[in-house]
Motif scaffolding. Structure first.
Motif, PDB file in Angstrom:
ATOM      1  N   PRO A 154     122.723  25.756  -2.062  1.00  0.00           N
ATOM      2  CA  PRO A 154     122.871  27.086  -2.663  1.00  0.00           C
ATOM      3  C   PRO A 154     123.749  27.024  -3.905  1.00  0.00           C
ATOM      4  CG  PRO A 154     124.290  26.871  -0.754  1.00  0.00           C
ATOM      5  CD  PRO A 154     123.438  25.634  -0.781  1.00  0.00           C
ATOM      6  N   LEU A 155     123.390  27.796  -4.913  1.00  0.00           N
ATOM      7  CA  LEU A 155     124.128  27.720  -6.177  1.00  0.00           C
ATOM      8  C   LEU A 155     124.554  29.104  -6.658  1.00  0.00           C
ATOM      9  CD1 LEU A 155     125.252  25.937  -8.367  1.00  0.00           C
ATOM     10  CD2 LEU A 155     123.001  25.834  -9.419  1.00  0.00           C
ATOM     11  N   ALA A 156     123.688  29.824  -7.366  1.00  0.00           N
ATOM     12  CA  ALA A 156     124.055  31.152  -7.861  1.00  0.00           C
ATOM     13  C   ALA A 156     124.068  32.155  -6.716  1.00  0.00           C
ATOM     14  CB  ALA A 156     123.070  31.591  -8.944  1.00  0.00           C
TER      15      ALA A 156
ATOM     16  N   ASP B  58     129.754  28.827  -7.625  1.00  0.00           N
ATOM     17  CA  ASP B  58     129.538  30.196  -8.084  1.00  0.00           C
ATOM     18  C   ASP B  58     130.101  31.168  -7.046  1.00  0.00           C
ATOM     19  OD1 ASP B  58     128.748  32.106  -9.932  1.00  0.00           O
ATOM     20  OD2 ASP B  58     126.740  32.325  -9.094  1.00  0.00           O
ATOM     21  N   PHE B  59     130.380  32.391  -7.506  1.00  0.00           N
ATOM     22  CA  PHE B  59     130.871  33.431  -6.610  1.00  0.00           C
ATOM     23  C   PHE B  59     130.544  34.791  -7.214  1.00  0.00           C
ATOM     24  CE2 PHE B  59     134.214  33.084  -9.720  1.00  0.00           C
ATOM     25  CZ  PHE B  59     134.784  34.344  -9.804  1.00  0.00           C
ATOM     26  N   THR B  60     130.667  35.822  -6.404  1.00  0.00           N
ATOM     27  CA  THR B  60     130.437  37.185  -6.869  1.00  0.00           C
ATOM     28  C   THR B  60     131.357  38.121  -6.104  1.00  0.00           C
ATOM     29  OG1 THR B  60     128.686  38.810  -7.368  1.00  0.00           O
ATOM     30  CG2 THR B  60     128.616  37.776  -5.201  1.00  0.00           C
ATOM     31  N   LEU B  61     131.621  39.294  -6.673  1.00  0.00           N
ATOM     32  CA  LEU B  61     132.569  40.238  -6.087  1.00  0.00           C
ATOM     33  C   LEU B  61     131.863  41.495  -5.597  1.00  0.00           C
ATOM     34  CD1 LEU B  61     135.325  40.048  -8.876  1.00  0.00           C
ATOM     35  CD2 LEU B  61     135.148  38.668  -6.805  1.00  0.00           C
TER      36      LEU B  61
ATOM     37  N   PHE C 256     121.023  34.614  -3.118  1.00  0.00           N
ATOM     38  CA  PHE C 256     121.464  33.336  -3.657  1.00  0.00           C
ATOM     39  C   PHE C 256     120.262  32.456  -3.980  1.00  0.00           C
ATOM     40  CE2 PHE C 256     121.319  33.141   0.944  1.00  0.00           C
ATOM     41  CZ  PHE C 256     120.687  31.939   1.230  1.00  0.00           C
ATOM     42  N   THR C 257     120.477  31.501  -4.883  1.00  0.00           N
ATOM     43  CA  THR C 257     119.426  30.548  -5.221  1.00  0.00           C
ATOM     44  C   THR C 257     119.587  29.289  -4.387  1.00  0.00           C
ATOM     45  OG1 THR C 257     120.714  29.578  -7.028  1.00  0.00           O
ATOM     46  CG2 THR C 257     119.231  31.395  -7.580  1.00  0.00           C
ATOM     47  N   GLU C 258     118.452  28.655  -4.082  1.00  0.00           N
ATOM     48  CA  GLU C 258     118.443  27.381  -3.374  1.00  0.00           C
ATOM     49  C   GLU C 258     117.944  26.317  -4.348  1.00  0.00           C
ATOM     50  OE1 GLU C 258     117.562  29.099   1.131  1.00  0.00           O
ATOM     51  OE2 GLU C 258     116.044  27.882   0.123  1.00  0.00           O
TER      52      GLU C 258
END
Length: 515
Positions: free
Chosen positions: A83-85, A386-389, A96-98
């Motif tokens: 997993p990345l983005a 990567d991370f998100t809030l 998420f992207t794989e």
């Protein structure tokens, strides 16, 4: 070649991989995908088959998902998806992207279930660094695909994928569509190695996205992430690794660009974001530093993270003399705090400009194959790329552990840390002492470590703590001595002093003016 030299070269390679954002091992050294199975591969009919048996622990995972008081990890059901983005949508769903399957995945926190949506256009055996992921106003999900130089649109309603060509550049390294920013109906993609930004509208219905290219300064090799300001200018960085670069402001109304030379000690400026006052915040992935830039004064200010925990880098060889954290991407939350991932410190950090404080959370999973761990246990990095809030929630991916993680920033911290001074003046050749005051907020079961760092280096400022480890069962003070070198250059610098308890570090900044 001795073992120490081999280890040093391996570590140097890992650093180049992370700084340049291009994995030679992952892409096989080129952009042509292969469907030939590697030698010595046990066929499992999972994405793990893209790696030989002896590489699966390095790229797939080393164990089950783990948790701490602050972080909960969730193992993706399919093996070795990488997993990345990652983003959240308005409903709170996590996408998420794989990068080892070409699929988009979804996680529902309430049911703790995953859905993975097969991309039938993806050829078996292929893999691609899919850094960019964003949700448009119409609910469609957009993804970048560096390997194939494509942009994908995923429709959650009918679970279909549509692919679009990204304009190729005639640069030595070709094009590498990387991060993806959607602002209204406009989408922006940085071509990391192609010296440009691509812009298109997400409501386009034709087979061709009609991408417009914004050329970045041609003297630089890399074009990194971008952000838009309140005047609809696009800001991004263009640079050569360890050889300088520019912060670029592109006026979308006039088509004119303005360049601001980056400070010499910014070596790999990847992440960029903007705060409510219009300041730009830039992460330097080749160091432990991050910077803010004031467009009104055209001045840069340098900040530092704490030193990484030994559990992240190991140093079994003894060759790592100055470990660094490598801050990567950054975002502001709804409280005005700056979050960033510290890639080789295996941590997530949050800087509060109002309180001049920094909190850093260590990620529980650690892959030893990406660090100098030797025989050490519980050592390594999970490659949090990567991370998100989402309000108090911080979602992130672990590229080599096949996990997504959730950090709950509302969980109370075990310590409160303050300093007796927030700023002071020291003359060259002299020193000053400040008090680091630590108050327990919980019952602590092990000693607290005192950590310090600064933005100038020991040739300008040196820092000494009166104690290295402290038992904190009541309010405790530790003396911090700040010394200015006899030949220090006059100016204002920033030091960081803090307390580390198990998997969290709480620190305060002090501005030091040398006269």
């Amino acid at each position: 070649m001795n073992k120490n030299t081999k280890k040093l070269l391996a570590l140097a390679f890992m650093a180049i991989f992370i700084v340049s954002t291009v994995s030679v091992a992952f892409l096989g050294g080129g952009r042509t995908a292969t469907q030939t199975k590697p030698a010595d591969t046990t066929i499992t009919n999972t994405p793990a088959d893209n790696y030989p048996d002896d590489k699966r622990a390095t790229f797939c995972d080393t164990g089950p998902a783990k948790s701490t008081k602050y972080i909960t990890e969730f193992k993706i059901p399919t093996a070795c998806t990488q997993p990345l983005a990652i983003i959240t949508d308005p409903s709170g769903a996590v996408w998420f992207t794989e990068s080892n399957t070409g699929n988009v995945g979804k996680f529902d926190l309430s049911s703790k279930t995953f859905q993975e949506f097969p991309n039938t256009q993806w050829q078996k055996g292929e893999k691609s660094m899919m850094w960019g992921l964003a949700s448009a106003q119409d609910g469609n999900i957009w993804v970048t695909d560096s390997q194939h130089v494509l942009i994908w649109k995923f429709n959650p309603s009918d679970k279909s994928y549509q692919r679009f060509a990204f304009p190729k550049s005639q640069t030595q390294d070709g094009s590498f569509p990387q991060m993806l920013l959607i602002d209204g109906k406009n989408a922006y993609v940085n071509d990391f190695t192609g010296r440009k930004l691509g812009v298109f509208t997400t409501d386009n219905t034709s087979p061709d996205l009609g991408i417009t290219s914004i050329q970045s300064p041609q003297k630089y090799n890399f074009t990194s992430a971008m952000v838009t300001d309140s005047a609809n200018n696009v800001w991004y960085t263009a640079w050569i690794y360890q050889q300088g670069g520019s912060l670029v402001k592109y006026d979308q109304k006039t088509g004119n660009s303005t360049q601001y030379p980056l400070p010499q000690d910014i070596q790999a400026p990847n992440g960029i974001t903007i705060d409510s006052s219009g300041k730009l915040w830039i992460m330097d992935t080749a160091s432990s530093f991050f910077f803010d830039f004031d467009p009104v004064t055209s001045q840069f200010t340098k900040h530092t993270t704490s030193p990484p925990q030994v559990a992240s880098y190991g140093n079994a060889s003894g060759l790592i003399k100055t470990p660094i954290s490598r801050p990567y991407w950054d975002h502001f939350d709804d409280k005005g705090r700056l979050w960033f991932n510290e890639q080789v410190a295996n941590s997530l950090g949050v800087y509060d400009p109002a309180s001049q404080s920094l909190v850093e959370y260590l990620v529980p999973s650690k892959n030893p194959n990406w660090s100098d761990c030797g025989p050490m246990k519980d050592c390594g990095v999970a490659q949090v790329l990567d991370f998100t809030l989402d309000h108090n929630k911080v979602w992130f991916t672990e590229w080599v552990e096949n996990n997504i993680g959730l950090l709950d920033s509302s969980v109370p911290l075990p310590l409160n840390v303050t300093t007796s001074e927030s700023s002071l003046t020291v003359h060259r050749g002299q020193n000053a002492t400040v008090s680091l005051d630590i108050t327990p907020q919980d019952t602590l079961t092990s000693p607290v470590s005192i950590v310090t760092s600064n933005t100038s280096g020991p040739q300008t400022i040196s820092i000494m703590s009166s104690q290295g480890n402290v038992t904190v069962n009541k309010p405790t003070s530790v003396k911090i001595t700040i010394s200015a070198d006899n030949f220090a250059s006059p100016g204002t610098y920033q030091i960081l002093a803090g307390a580390r308890y198990q998997d969290v570090t709480i620190s305060k900044y002090i501005n030091v003016t040398i006269q």
